[in-house]
Design an enzyme around this catalytic site. Sequence first.
Site, PDB file in Angstrom:
ATOM      1  N   CYS A 183       0.837  -1.202   0.000  1.00 22.15           N
ATOM      2  CA  CYS A 183       0.000   0.000   0.000  1.00 22.15           C
ATOM      3  C   CYS A 183       0.876   1.257   0.000  1.00 22.15           C
ATOM      4  O   CYS A 183       0.485   2.289  -0.541  1.00 22.15           O
ATOM      5  CB  CYS A 183      -0.958  -0.003   1.184  1.00 22.15           C
ATOM      6  SG  CYS A 183      -0.154  -0.095   2.798  1.00 22.15           S
TER       7      CYS A 183
ATOM      8  N   HIS B 120      -1.757   1.841   7.308  1.00 23.74           N
ATOM      9  CA  HIS B 120      -2.184   1.615   5.931  1.00 23.74           C
ATOM     10  C   HIS B 120      -2.058   2.938   5.185  1.00 23.74           C
ATOM     11  O   HIS B 120      -2.369   4.002   5.719  1.00 23.74           O
ATOM     12  CB  HIS B 120      -3.626   1.112   5.907  1.00 23.74           C
ATOM     13  CG  HIS B 120      -4.151   0.879   4.514  1.00 23.74           C
ATOM     14  ND1 HIS B 120      -3.563  -0.013   3.648  1.00 23.74           N
ATOM     15  CD2 HIS B 120      -5.199   1.431   3.845  1.00 23.74           C
ATOM     16  CE1 HIS B 120      -4.241  -0.007   2.499  1.00 23.74           C
ATOM     17  NE2 HIS B 120      -5.228   0.869   2.601  1.00 23.74           N
TER      18      HIS B 120
END
Length: 1087
Positions: free
Chosen positions: A478, A1029
Amino acid sequence: MGNCIAPTQQPRTRESEKQIILALWPTEGADVRDWNVISAKWWASWRLYTGFDDEEAGGLKVEEPIGQEDADSEVDLPPQPDVINNDDLASSVEGELRRGMTEFYDYELLPQPIYEQLQAWYGGGPSFQRRVVNPLQQEPYVELYPIRFEVYRFASRRNDASEASQPHQGSESWLAILHFHSDESMDRVQGGILRRLNFEVRSPLVRLWIRAGGESASGMSAKESDPIEMQDPALRGGSSSGSAEDADSWTPLTDADLDLRRVTVHEFLEEVQVAKILVETRTSPDEPFPRDMISNGWRSALGVGALLDALDSDKRWFESQVVDVEEDRVKIHYLGWSSKWDAWVPRGSPDLLPLHSRTTMWRQELGKGDDIEVADRVVSDTKTHRWHFGTIIKVGKLSPPNKLSSRKVIIRISDALETPWVDMGSELVCQVGTHTKNRRNENQRMNRNNAYIWGRASVTGEPVASGAVGLINLGNTCFMNSMLQCVAQTPLLTPFFLEGKFKGDLNRRNALGTGGKLTEAYSELLKKIWSSSYSTLAPKEFKAVLGKHAPQFAGYQQHDSQEFMSFLMDGIHEDLNRVKKKPYTEVVEGGDGKPDEEVANEAWRRHLLRNDSVIVDHCEGLLRSHLVCPKCKHESVTFDPYMSLSLPLPTASRRAARNTVLSVTFVPLPSKGGKLRPMDLTVPSRGTVRDLTLAVARELVGPEATEDAVAEQAARCRVCDIWQHKVHKILKLRSPLVEIRATDVTVVYEVEHLPAAANRSSVLQSPTNSASPHTTIRYCDVVHTKTSHSSPGRSRVGADVPVAFGAPWHFSYDVERSTCADVRKTVMAYLDSLMAQGHAQDMCSVVEFGSQADLSLRVLPNDPRVPFHAWFSSRSTRALRVVWRQNALSHLRDEAPKDFQVTSRRGPGAGSVSQGDSIDLMSCFKLFTEREQLGENDLWYCSKCKDHVAAFKKFDLWTAPDVLILHLKRFEYIPGYHFVHRQKIESMVDFPVKGLDVSDLIKGPVSNAQPVYDLYAVSEHHGSLGVGHYTAVVKNLKDGNWYRCNDSNVGVSAPQAGVTRQAYVLFYARRGGSSRWAGMSKRKAQK
């Protein structure tokens, strides 16, 4: 993780406790894996009680058993702490720590044996046992927040498919919460859950499902929450189709393709901190599990023509179609195979699953040039089932589309044979390897043993908008996806690649580059992103090239998006560097009167001799670095190129701010008036007590004083912690300032005698009047007391009890030379400085510090024949006590101990705010350009002094490039006792979407294109350290709209959507056109 223990009742002394803990303390470099979290407040009280941190030789030596000391000695020594109380560390979830805490301020880490010993003595809790983990195989750390597993019992709400709407109350349901560390294996997690529920590990009567993230049902501890019943997610939407999306809500924890012993929690869950476990039970191995019974809802609806996944007799999954039905079973035709293989399968069989639950959507992955199998019936009328290997040469749209595909293709079987248009949804085409020998390594599904998802491939189709394409997470990528989305929208750079202009600049022989491979891989990815042919892309080829040339990114570990961005931009720069042979150049240094512009122009000219690319043209500026020697005032000015700026955040966190304002009280020598002086001092937040003494000294001697004068004055400063009107602790010079808590009372005393030069740091030049190396200097405290009427039963000798009050005093004396008369004269001079009228000797008496009601205390004699140290140490006296008469207090000055309250407060430097407040971006720039002094661990070598010094350093922007990249430093390294920890700063930074004007920050030339910028991308970081994230919010370079990018998901957004607490890297583009070399081009032309 959260138990409380009652204390043991065994006689012990302060000194014995201290020695036992010291014996248990690990040696430097010891590999300590198991730790316990303890309240910093309680730990500090124990250290004060035992004298654990005492620096002086005359530390606490009381040998009476605890609980048996004379009650009258309570004033003399810190009290014994109560039971261990960690309640302020606990969150609402049992066994979890509260978020947002700071080490040393809220909590401390103790080796487990030490904590267990303390708990055996004092009891209390709750206990929070933690251990060292290293899931990324990079830097070990103590994992304060293990992964939470919320365990639910499955409760069916359907009796059967025919009564799907009727509620069904199952057996008793419950909720349990378990915690596991990120480096533990998933096999250990599974076993721990089953054992907690009293099941055998391999029991056929239980089945576990897992779902990562999502809303937590446990806002409180398991004991406090109501029983929770988990309904099958496929039923929530009222759907009976059993789509693949519903089936993916839960993943079977026990999978034949996954070896749980080889997969860690971190690898399996990647970036989440909460996982849900669904437990299914049955009474017999012959019975179906509840979810299988519920799944009969969609099974009962299966009719002729329905598509699904089916398992054949060889245990292989195929796309299949229902060709006949009966009440309890269906006839399955395996697509791409002869009807002779058709088979009847019970509707409730686990060999039937929704379409693409076990098979892949392989048709969407194929495009022009890809291999495929085609049946001979496509090119002939034969009824045989022979299969050929072919290559797709044309792709078109199928109208109308079918359930399996919306495209048609032409396939070349050989040089002389091509097929007509073939429906990709037809069973006349199959995946390579189905019937023919696999001519390439087709890995079309997840490699679950490695917990990564290389099997996922790009999905063709129309994207949300041109350039708004999702990027599939290949396994902790990510960080890469977020930054690629941002860089892909960069003006001036992206058109340069899409138009192929970069090819003329490729420098394949640059040893510092990748031979053009990284740039070509990035260019190919850009073309796909902007081709409008893909809705989702799997950047596997780019990832492979990246890993080959940057081993740190080769695996599937988490990384920092800003670090990846720096490598990507630098790699592209070296691949496109127009300089084929780099000459040797030296750093240009200015200062001491040299014109900055002249030095900057020469520095940039030398930089261009080695670096000249499209990145340099539009993404690099110049940074002015100014260093000043504090001793000789020699100046050094250098100019360095930058591609991004890392801006510190002025947060009020104890370690997040670069500088800290520490309020202390300075007590000068009586000869200087002795008047107390409050000081607000700016010191490095990660500094030491030595930095504090230097700050006090500079405040006293003035800014024009020499470094020697500052050093001498600092050597006369003693930093003390005051508690209950007494000097409780003398802070060591090497002690970190973070140990001074917001509630501490900190006083700096000026002493007459200097320590021996040999005992002082070489960084501070020894003053000429320092003590001889053979002279012994000791220190003594003076405590003020007054008489107070005691409560009945509290005193053995009468109603009047001495009570300590006000601020104590601290002074030095010479062990060999100071007599009692000398010390008495010194103390009386100090006491006279407190008097508004009269003389102190008429108002008080000076005695040794003993029990508060001990009438046999010795008065300090005025005898020049008696050595003070011999008299003072003969009865282990720790201080002198001034006993003021009742009528004497009215004769003290207003600022004397009568009314004086010592206070100390901590806060960050000017412009700092708390983590809950909003920070203006300009305050980050201000902190970035603020003058600071280097610490002792970051000394600068002064070429004039020929010595390493703590220089003053200041940054300024000389020029600003067309593309201005700002990195908000949300992660900082925090020194701990045994580890270096990192923490994330969650403060909100308020930055403009349009019109960021940095004109006032630019110290160099400004071109016609003014330094006014508009935001076009934001890389975001969600969550905490190690389990976060990355996403992105970007402005589309083509349509000007904003989109939010979360790996493969891309949706329409708004300009202000990126201004959040998650903003991490900001991308700005110059509003008024382009200014090559950040405005330095004209200067170079003039040269």
